[in-house]
Design a protein around this motif. Structure first.
Motif, PDB file in Angstrom:
ATOM      1  N   VAL A   1       3.722   5.383  -6.007  1.00  0.00           N
ATOM      2  CA  VAL A   1       3.919   5.075  -7.414  1.00  0.00           C
ATOM      3  C   VAL A   1       2.655   6.090  -7.891  1.00  0.00           C
ATOM      4  O   VAL A   1       2.767   6.445  -9.101  1.00  0.00           O
ATOM      5  CB  VAL A   1       3.588   3.576  -7.862  1.00  0.00           C
ATOM      6  CG1 VAL A   1       3.231   3.488  -9.525  1.00  0.00           C
ATOM      7  CG2 VAL A   1       4.932   2.787  -7.648  1.00  0.00           C
ATOM      8  N   PHE A   2       1.457   5.722  -7.499  1.00  0.00           N
ATOM      9  CA  PHE A   2       0.263   6.704  -8.006  1.00  0.00           C
ATOM     10  C   PHE A   2       0.619   8.202  -7.835  1.00  0.00           C
ATOM     11  O   PHE A   2       0.272   8.804  -8.812  1.00  0.00           O
ATOM     12  CB  PHE A   2      -1.085   6.432  -7.117  1.00  0.00           C
ATOM     13  CG  PHE A   2      -1.524   4.915  -7.562  1.00  0.00           C
ATOM     14  CD1 PHE A   2      -2.053   4.639  -9.005  1.00  0.00           C
ATOM     15  CD2 PHE A   2      -1.999   4.115  -6.297  1.00  0.00           C
ATOM     16  CE1 PHE A   2      -2.573   3.517  -8.981  1.00  0.00           C
ATOM     17  CE2 PHE A   2      -2.296   2.850  -6.850  1.00  0.00           C
ATOM     18  CZ  PHE A   2      -2.718   2.574  -7.998  1.00  0.00           C
ATOM     19  N   ALA A   3       1.280   8.715  -6.839  1.00  0.00           N
ATOM     20  CA  ALA A   3       1.615  10.132  -6.718  1.00  0.00           C
ATOM     21  C   ALA A   3       2.543  10.511  -8.058  1.00  0.00           C
ATOM     22  O   ALA A   3       2.524  11.462  -8.282  1.00  0.00           O
ATOM     23  CB  ALA A   3       2.226  10.191  -5.267  1.00  0.00           C
ATOM     24  N   ARG A   4       3.690   9.595  -8.041  1.00  0.00           N
ATOM     25  CA  ARG A   4       4.529   9.850  -9.107  1.00  0.00           C
ATOM     26  C   ARG A   4       4.012   9.576 -10.498  1.00  0.00           C
ATOM     27  O   ARG A   4       4.170  10.539 -11.529  1.00  0.00           O
ATOM     28  CB  ARG A   4       5.610   8.757  -8.924  1.00  0.00           C
ATOM     29  CG  ARG A   4       7.030   9.274  -9.751  1.00  0.00           C
ATOM     30  CD  ARG A   4       8.052   8.410  -9.426  1.00  0.00           C
ATOM     31  NE  ARG A   4       7.920   7.058  -9.442  1.00  0.00           N
ATOM     32  CZ  ARG A   4       7.946   6.220  -8.327  1.00  0.00           C
ATOM     33  NH1 ARG A   4       8.210   6.703  -7.026  1.00  0.00           N
ATOM     34  NH2 ARG A   4       7.776   4.738  -8.204  1.00  0.00           N
ATOM     35  N   ALA A   5       3.146   8.755 -11.017  1.00  0.00           N
ATOM     36  CA  ALA A   5       2.664   8.281 -12.064  1.00  0.00           C
ATOM     37  C   ALA A   5       1.250   8.431 -12.581  1.00  0.00           C
ATOM     38  O   ALA A   5       0.776   8.531 -13.552  1.00  0.00           O
ATOM     39  CB  ALA A   5       2.995   6.898 -12.421  1.00  0.00           C
TER      40      ALA A   5
ATOM     41  N   LEU B   1       0.701  -1.331  -0.100  1.00  0.00           N
ATOM     42  CA  LEU B   1      -0.049  -0.020  -0.004  1.00  0.00           C
ATOM     43  C   LEU B   1       0.876   1.406  -0.022  1.00  0.00           C
ATOM     44  O   LEU B   1       0.420   2.216  -0.682  1.00  0.00           O
ATOM     45  CB  LEU B   1      -0.951   0.296   1.325  1.00  0.00           C
ATOM     46  CG  LEU B   1      -2.012  -0.991   1.125  1.00  0.00           C
ATOM     47  CD1 LEU B   1      -2.921  -1.167   2.547  1.00  0.00           C
ATOM     48  CD2 LEU B   1      -3.035  -0.598  -0.072  1.00  0.00           C
ATOM     49  N   ARG B   2       1.967   1.294   0.839  1.00  0.00           N
ATOM     50  CA  ARG B   2       2.947   2.472   0.827  1.00  0.00           C
ATOM     51  C   ARG B   2       3.446   2.670  -0.651  1.00  0.00           C
ATOM     52  O   ARG B   2       3.385   3.456  -0.996  1.00  0.00           O
ATOM     53  CB  ARG B   2       3.960   2.372   1.713  1.00  0.00           C
ATOM     54  CG  ARG B   2       3.374   2.689   3.355  1.00  0.00           C
ATOM     55  CD  ARG B   2       4.498   2.535   4.273  1.00  0.00           C
ATOM     56  NE  ARG B   2       5.643   1.823   4.167  1.00  0.00           N
ATOM     57  CZ  ARG B   2       5.471   0.469   4.814  1.00  0.00           C
ATOM     58  NH1 ARG B   2       4.416   0.077   5.522  1.00  0.00           N
ATOM     59  NH2 ARG B   2       6.459  -0.420   4.632  1.00  0.00           N
ATOM     60  N   ALA B   3       3.984   1.527  -1.196  1.00  0.00           N
ATOM     61  CA  ALA B   3       4.505   1.642  -2.625  1.00  0.00           C
ATOM     62  C   ALA B   3       3.372   1.948  -3.496  1.00  0.00           C
ATOM     63  O   ALA B   3       3.913   2.890  -4.462  1.00  0.00           O
ATOM     64  CB  ALA B   3       4.874   0.203  -2.943  1.00  0.00           C
TER      65      ALA B   3
ATOM     66  N   ILE C   1       4.662  -0.902  -8.957  1.00  0.00           N
ATOM     67  CA  ILE C   1       4.237  -1.139  -7.480  1.00  0.00           C
ATOM     68  C   ILE C   1       5.168  -2.065  -6.796  1.00  0.00           C
ATOM     69  O   ILE C   1       5.642  -1.975  -5.681  1.00  0.00           O
ATOM     70  CB  ILE C   1       2.800  -1.252  -7.390  1.00  0.00           C
ATOM     71  CG1 ILE C   1       1.729  -0.160  -7.652  1.00  0.00           C
ATOM     72  CG2 ILE C   1       2.457  -1.535  -5.853  1.00  0.00           C
ATOM     73  CD1 ILE C   1       0.550  -0.223  -7.763  1.00  0.00           C
ATOM     74  N   ALA C   2       5.088  -3.178  -7.605  1.00  0.00           N
ATOM     75  CA  ALA C   2       5.894  -4.407  -6.825  1.00  0.00           C
ATOM     76  C   ALA C   2       7.472  -4.255  -6.996  1.00  0.00           C
ATOM     77  O   ALA C   2       7.990  -4.339  -5.815  1.00  0.00           O
ATOM     78  CB  ALA C   2       5.817  -5.673  -7.804  1.00  0.00           C
TER      79      ALA C   2
END
Length: 66
Positions: free
Chosen positions: A36-40, A30-32, A50-51
């Motif tokens: 990733v969502f914030a960046r991409a 969830l943290r990852a 994410i993985a």
């Protein structure tokens, strides 16, 4: 019902330890995902990203979040 789970290596782990591992893995994913969502963005994020960010195999994402 047993309070232990097989590790696949012939060993048995207490259920509490299995739950802790699951909670740690889910939290890491969830943290990852948040990073990733914030960046991409939602459209640019991938399961592989994410993985990689979580340091886990992509299969773990599908295992913990079906």
């Amino acid at each position: 019902m047993s309070n232990q789970a097989a590790t696949g290596k012939g060993q048995v782990q207490p259920a509490r330890q299995v739950r802790q591992i699951r909670q740690l893995s889910e939290s890491a994913i969830l943290r990852a995902a948040e990073r990733v969502f914030a960046r991409a963005g939602f459209g640019g994020a991938t399961m592989a990203d994410i993985a990689d960010e979580a340091g886990l195999p992509k299969a773990n994402l599908h295992y913990y979040f079906g």
